[in-house]
Motif scaffolding. Structure first.
Motif, PDB file in Angstrom:
ATOM      1  N   PRO A   1      39.264  40.253  30.926  1.00 46.79           N
ATOM      2  CA  PRO A   1      39.320  40.484  29.484  1.00 46.79           C
ATOM      3  C   PRO A   1      38.004  40.014  28.858  1.00 46.79           C
ATOM      4  CG  PRO A   1      40.500  38.488  30.027  1.00 46.79           C
ATOM      5  CD  PRO A   1      40.010  39.049  31.334  1.00 46.79           C
ATOM      6  N   ILE A   2      37.704  40.480  27.675  1.00 48.54           N
ATOM      7  CA  ILE A   2      36.510  40.010  26.977  1.00 48.54           C
ATOM      8  C   ILE A   2      36.752  38.576  26.504  1.00 48.54           C
ATOM      9  CG2 ILE A   2      35.000  40.350  24.997  1.00 48.54           C
ATOM     10  CD1 ILE A   2      34.618  42.432  27.137  1.00 48.54           C
ATOM     11  N   THR A   3      35.966  37.657  27.018  1.00 51.58           N
ATOM     12  CA  THR A   3      36.079  36.239  26.669  1.00 51.58           C
ATOM     13  C   THR A   3      35.053  35.905  25.588  1.00 51.58           C
ATOM     14  OG1 THR A   3      36.821  35.689  28.902  1.00 51.58           O
ATOM     15  CG2 THR A   3      35.966  33.885  27.556  1.00 51.58           C
ATOM     16  N   HIS A   4      35.514  35.310  24.486  1.00 53.05           N
ATOM     17  CA  HIS A   4      34.633  35.020  23.363  1.00 53.05           C
ATOM     18  C   HIS A   4      34.134  33.586  23.345  1.00 53.05           C
ATOM     19  CE1 HIS A   4      35.311  38.877  21.260  1.00 53.05           C
ATOM     20  NE2 HIS A   4      36.507  38.811  21.808  1.00 53.05           N
TER      21      HIS A   4
ATOM     22  N   MET B   1      32.232  33.940  37.577  1.00 49.57           N
ATOM     23  CA  MET B   1      32.439  35.386  37.677  1.00 49.57           C
ATOM     24  C   MET B   1      32.672  36.005  36.303  1.00 49.57           C
ATOM     25  SD  MET B   1      34.548  36.151  41.207  1.00 49.57           S
ATOM     26  CE  MET B   1      35.619  34.728  41.226  1.00 49.57           C
ATOM     27  N   THR B   2      33.315  35.274  35.397  1.00 47.45           N
ATOM     28  CA  THR B   2      33.497  35.771  34.029  1.00 47.45           C
ATOM     29  C   THR B   2      32.150  35.938  33.340  1.00 47.45           C
ATOM     30  OG1 THR B   2      35.664  34.702  33.864  1.00 47.45           O
ATOM     31  CG2 THR B   2      34.563  35.268  31.803  1.00 47.45           C
ATOM     32  N   VAL B   3      31.272  34.958  33.487  1.00 48.60           N
ATOM     33  CA  VAL B   3      29.926  35.063  32.901  1.00 48.60           C
ATOM     34  C   VAL B   3      29.167  36.235  33.515  1.00 48.60           C
ATOM     35  CG1 VAL B   3      27.699  33.904  32.654  1.00 48.60           C
ATOM     36  CG2 VAL B   3      29.807  32.626  32.297  1.00 48.60           C
ATOM     37  N   MET B   4      29.237  36.367  34.835  1.00 48.93           N
ATOM     38  CA  MET B   4      28.540  37.473  35.499  1.00 48.93           C
ATOM     39  C   MET B   4      29.039  38.828  34.988  1.00 48.93           C
ATOM     40  SD  MET B   4      28.427  35.977  39.402  1.00 48.93           S
ATOM     41  CE  MET B   4      27.609  37.410  40.099  1.00 48.93           C
ATOM     42  N   ALA B   5      30.357  38.947  34.817  1.00 48.71           N
ATOM     43  CA  ALA B   5      30.918  40.213  34.347  1.00 48.71           C
ATOM     44  C   ALA B   5      30.451  40.537  32.934  1.00 48.71           C
ATOM     45  CB  ALA B   5      32.444  40.155  34.406  1.00 48.71           C
TER      46      ALA B   5
ATOM     47  N   GLY C   1      26.853  42.036  32.556  1.00 45.14           N
ATOM     48  CA  GLY C   1      26.636  43.352  33.137  1.00 45.14           C
ATOM     49  C   GLY C   1      26.396  43.347  34.627  1.00 45.14           C
ATOM     50  N   CYS C   2      26.658  42.212  35.278  1.00 44.22           N
ATOM     51  CA  CYS C   2      26.417  42.089  36.715  1.00 44.22           C
ATOM     52  C   CYS C   2      27.709  42.337  37.492  1.00 44.22           C
ATOM     53  CB  CYS C   2      25.878  40.693  37.021  1.00 44.22           C
ATOM     54  SG  CYS C   2      25.471  40.405  38.752  1.00 44.22           S
ATOM     55  N   PHE C   3      27.585  42.845  38.698  1.00 50.73           N
ATOM     56  CA  PHE C   3      28.726  42.948  39.587  1.00 50.73           C
ATOM     57  C   PHE C   3      29.106  41.548  40.071  1.00 50.73           C
ATOM     58  CE2 PHE C   3      28.141  47.634  41.084  1.00 50.73           C
ATOM     59  CZ  PHE C   3      28.138  48.033  39.756  1.00 50.73           C
TER      60      PHE C   3
ATOM     61  N   ILE D   1      38.163  26.742  40.123  1.00 49.26           N
ATOM     62  CA  ILE D   1      38.108  27.019  38.686  1.00 49.26           C
ATOM     63  C   ILE D   1      36.679  27.373  38.254  1.00 49.26           C
ATOM     64  CG2 ILE D   1      40.116  25.582  38.235  1.00 49.26           C
ATOM     65  CD1 ILE D   1      38.284  23.414  37.173  1.00 49.26           C
ATOM     66  N   ARG D   2      35.674  26.782  38.898  1.00 46.21           N
ATOM     67  CA  ARG D   2      34.294  27.126  38.551  1.00 46.21           C
ATOM     68  C   ARG D   2      33.975  28.565  38.946  1.00 46.21           C
ATOM     69  NH1 ARG D   2      30.438  22.596  38.159  1.00 46.21           N
ATOM     70  NH2 ARG D   2      31.576  20.626  38.099  1.00 46.21           N
ATOM     71  N   SER D   3      34.497  29.004  40.071  1.00 38.17           N
ATOM     72  CA  SER D   3      34.224  30.371  40.506  1.00 38.17           C
ATOM     73  C   SER D   3      34.771  31.382  39.512  1.00 38.17           C
ATOM     74  CB  SER D   3      34.817  30.613  41.898  1.00 38.17           C
ATOM     75  OG  SER D   3      36.232  30.531  41.876  1.00 38.17           O
ATOM     76  N   VAL D   4      35.944  31.104  38.933  1.00 33.17           N
ATOM     77  CA  VAL D   4      36.507  32.001  37.927  1.00 33.17           C
ATOM     78  C   VAL D   4      35.589  32.072  36.711  1.00 33.17           C
ATOM     79  CG1 VAL D   4      38.447  32.382  36.363  1.00 33.17           C
ATOM     80  CG2 VAL D   4      38.871  31.629  38.703  1.00 33.17           C
TER      81      VAL D   4
END
Length: 862
Positions: free
Chosen positions: A609-612, A591-595, A598-600, A585-588
């Motif tokens: 999706p855009i997470t607010h 990766m959401t924060v990285m996305a 602007g990071c790969f 769950i931490r990896s998800v």
């Protein structure tokens, strides 16, 4: 210890906080990184009166001359305000004097580590004053737009006035040069809300167990080469963007850099030579009220560093010659020679060509002496010659002292060995405190001659001086000060002209910071096999990896898939201990924060999706500072999440309710899960409550997953597969297997096994399916099919691949529907058989013999 300062009409009186006696120093992890921890940030807070809370914030970074203004419509718990202040971590917070006992002040004090408060008189909080300072300090081409923005944000303008008028000018005795201050208005929208507890729990900035470790998201991503890039990266991680256009532009830039090796290498090479431009420009525009000798000397250093900075800008323009993405082209245009040619020409006309900033104290002093071109002032040339001769005399002195037969130890001959003494090896060293001093290797014979004074013995050397060297140091120092004083007028003229162009230089600095961050992302993408994510309505990750754990366990880490849509938004993850639930769950989340910065991301395919909003309840320790147990702490955190979660958010919950009894923990977990399902947010819920997965399995939007493991050789060996799989955890009694592996007594294991079997039989009888549950499964499957078809309609797949995927979707749907129909038949037959068996048992209990009666016969009683 928490302290605050109260003031009235310009007086500042230190006072102890009311909570200082009962509140020990907190051990909460900070969000500041060591590379940017020297920032001196002051925050001014202004609150509206009335039921609806509107908060105005003005934050100034005195190290980089940047002001951030914000006005927030907040809830009664001030969560947005506390989060915004916590991200910047100000060293001092300014409040209106009438707010000394306000609810907001106490909430800020309880949630931020040891804040220092200053209370200012109400008259300094004036929107008119804020507008006047805006006219005087803002960049000329931004003044009109900022005035229009602040015109509709009264409380932000008041905070700006109080902070600038009272703190910087009255308290620090400093004045900003006209039209030289970077002022930004950040609306409360446009970035993901990540609360302070989530920042710490997910280790976004700092490792939870070792503050010096680089095993955090910031430590992983910080491949930057400039201080400006490091600061921008930290701020970006703490406030990920929610603007699709901005993120797409960053993806394009990172892809442009990572696919053009020559350009990427050139950019990284150029960035290595940059000084901290923000701090240089801040030192130039933030002028003290009184010019001291130290300020005059530092001004010369600033001009030398400014020359180094300006001369490196054109190299960035050249390095980006092959750029094609819009963001890189914008950066290249900002760094074009025409934009800063006037400043470069001004510096070239004043300073010597080969002057550059040096890090060694002696080299820097020499650069200060010779930075201004010869001929500008005849007295300056004479002072330089005096300085040069005094330095030459120091060199000659050391040469004479170290020469053969010039000095020796006591006596010309050694009475014990009857031989002449050896020469002394002398080195002339320099530091800013002692200036020139003599260094002698420790192997030289002793005692030293009497000519040496101020002797300090260290492990591998002896440091000392002589009376002649002390006199020469004073002569050199006087000549140095004379040169600096005579250079001051020329230097101040240059700085005055530079202040007029400060806006251009600050924009270039911001562009270089952005380029540095993007180049760091490209470095990660190429060296770690990261992939460009897509921005869609579904969270889909193929072979995703935990970015931090992957670095630690590079050869062993097992990737996993993740998929979440509105019909699979609540995911219950079960599994035995150490199976990898928390890591998954931490990896998800990471990766959401990285996305969204602007990071790969580390995956074979990823769409987000855009997470607010991002909330994480993953901590499992007691809060000893507040005397709060694990269970009370997690309930407090969940209450905070439930009050503020909205659609479009993401929640991570790890092992909720295990700090209390099983019955109470499960009941609370079910109730909280129901509320989270109703919020329509994406929820990843890792738990050991298997009943939770069973009870919620038929709810719309709920998906059961588990981390698989294998038990072999009669439960004598357990292998963790670390693979995510569909469905709840199979009843393999993993706990009993682990207990057997640790060699518990056999009689204890036997009893545990028997109890577990009995409980399993009870659960099976309790879990018999009803027709209503089967029908709800059918409805859930249909909703899932509808969602898949909508996603397919918006996809960019090739026609052939799309047809293949639709055919597979059709086959899977038919198979799953058939399974549900079979369940209905089995359920009906089971119910009929159960009813018939129940009837026979009832008849037998009454003494009825059915074989003696016809179908319509009346029962015979005995």
């Amino acid at each position: 210890m928490s302290t605050y300062r109260s003031s009235s009409v310009g007086s500042f009186l230190p006072l102890r906080s009311r909570t200082a006696s009962r509140r020990p120093q907190t051990a909460k992890p900070t969000t500041i990184a060591t590379s940017v921890a020297s920032q001196d940030i002051v925050c001014a807070v202004c609150e509206s009166r009335g039921v609806s809370s509107t908060i105005g914030l003005a934050l100034i970074n005195l190290a980089t001359a940047e002001v951030v203004l914000c006005q927030i419509c907040d809830s009664p718990t001030y969560v947005k305000t506390v989060t915004k202040i916590g991200v910047f971590e100000p060293s001092e917070i300014l409040f209106m004097s009438t707010a000394a006992e306000s609810k907001l002040r106490y909430i800020v004090q309880e949630n931020l580590p040891d804040p220092v408060f200053t209370f200012l008189d109400r008259r300094y909080w004036s929107d008119k004053g804020g507008q006047e300072y805006l006219d005087r300090l803002a960049f000329p081409d931004e003044t009109d737009s900022l005035k229009l923005t602040l015109g509709g944000n009264y409380f932000a303008a008041c905070s700006f006035a109080a902070k600038t008028l009272k703190y910087v000018e009255s308290e620090l005795q400093r004045v900003f040069a006209a039209h030289s201050l970077r002022i930004k208005f950040e609306p409360s929208q446009g970035s993901m809300m990540v609360d302070l507890q989530t920042i710490a729990s997910l280790e976004l900035i700092q490792n939870l167990h070792n503050a010096k470790s680089r095993d955090s998201l910031y430590g992983l991503l910080n491949q930057t080469l400039t201080p400006m890039g490091a600061r921008l990266l930290r701020a970006t991680i703490l406030q990920p963007s929610t603007e699709r256009v901005k993120l797409t532009a960053r993806y394009n830039a990172v892809e442009d850099l990572s696919t053009k090796e020559d350009m990427f290498v050139s950019v990284r090479q150029v960035l290595k030579g940059f000084v901290d431009a923000d701090k240089i420009l801040t030192s130039i525009i933030l002028v003290p009220a009184n010019h001291t000798a130290q300020y005059v000397e530092q001004s010369v250093n600033n001009v030398i560093m400014l020359k180094t900075y300006v001369s490196a800008i054109k190299k960035v323009h050249q390095a980006l010659g092959a750029a094609q993405s819009d963001l890189l082209l914008t950066i290249r245009e900002l760094c074009a020679p025409g934009g800063h040619r006037s400043i470069e020409q001004l510096i070239d006309d004043t300073l010597n060509e080969h002057v550059t900033y040096q890090s060694k104290p002696l080299d820097l002093r020499n650069q200060r002496i010779y930075c201004v071109k010869a001929g500008a002032n005849s007295l300056l040339d004479v002072a330089r010659q005096t300085y040069k001769e005094a330095n030459a005399d120091a060199m000659d002195l050391i040469a004479r002292l170290g020469g053969r037969d010039q000095i020796c130890f006591k006596g010309q001959r050694d009475p014990d060995r009857n031989q002449e003494t050896q020469d002394i090896t002398l080195d002339l060293k320099y530091d800013s405190a002692r200036q020139y001093y003599i260094c002698i290797p420790a192997g030289e014979p002793e005692p030293l001659p009497d000519v040496f004074i101020n002797v300090y013995r260290k492990r591998n050397r002896i440091e000392c001086s002589t009376l002649d060297l002390v006199k020469l140091n004073q002569k050199i120092s006087d000549a140095h000060n004379e040169v600096i004083s005579l250079s001051d007028q020329t230097i101040q003229d240059v700085l005055h002209d530079v202040c007029q162009e400060a806006s251009v230089l600050f924009r270039i600095s911001e562009a270089i910071a952005m380029l540095d961050m993007l180049a760091a992302f490209a470095q990660l993408a190429t060296s770690n096999d990261y992939l460009r994510p897509e921005l869609t309505s579904a969270l889909a990750i193929k072979a995703g990896r935990h970015p931090i754990r992957e670095r630690i366990h590079s050869s062993k880490f097992i990737p996993n898939d993740a998929y979440a849509t509105s019909q699979s938004r609540f995911q219950i993850i079960t599994g035995c201990n150490m199976s990898g639930k928390s890591t998954y769950i931490r990896s998800v989340a990471l990766m959401t924060v990285m996305a969204q910065i602007g990071c790969f991301v580390p995956a074979q395919y990823a769409s987000f999706p855009i997470t607010h909003q991002l909330f994480a309840r993953v901590a499992t320790t007691d809060d000893l500072d507040s005397t709060v147990s694990t269970f009370a702490a997690e309930m407090r955190e969940m209450a905070f999440i439930l009050r503020h979660i909205q659609p479009g958010g993401m929640v991570l919950v790890d092992e909720l309710g295990r700090g209390t009894s099983t019955t109470d923990g499960l009941a609370l977990a079910i109730a909280i899960s129901e509320a989270l399902i109703a919020s329509n947010a994406f929820v990843f819920f890792a738990t050991h409550f298997h009943d939770l997965a069973r009870i919620l399995s038929e709810r719309s939007g709920v998906v059961n997953l588990h981390l698989s493991a294998e038990i072999t050789h009669g439960a004598s060996k357990m292998t963790m597969l670390y693979r995510i799989a569909e469905g709840p955890l199979p009843d393999r009694r993993y706990g009993l297997a682990i207990a057997k592996l640790v060699d518990l007594p056999p009689e204890v294991l036997n009893v545990a096994h028997e109890v577990s079997q009995e409980l399993g039989l009870l659960a099976e009888r309790r879990d018999s399916k009803t027709r209503a549950l089967v029908i709800s499964r059918k409805r859930k499957l249909l909703l899932s099919l509808r969602e898949q078809l909508l996603i397919a309609r918006e996809s960019t797949m090739a026609e052939e691949a799309l047809c293949t995927w639709l055919k597979k979707l059709q086959d899977d749907f038919a198979i799953r529907m058939d399974v549900i129909d079979q369940d209905i038949i089995v359920t009906s037959e089971t119910r009929e058989g159960t009813e018939e068996e129940a009837g026979r048992s009832y008849e037998t209990s009454l003494g009825l013999n059915p074989s003696d009666c016809g179908q319509d016969a009346e029962p015979e009683w005995t």
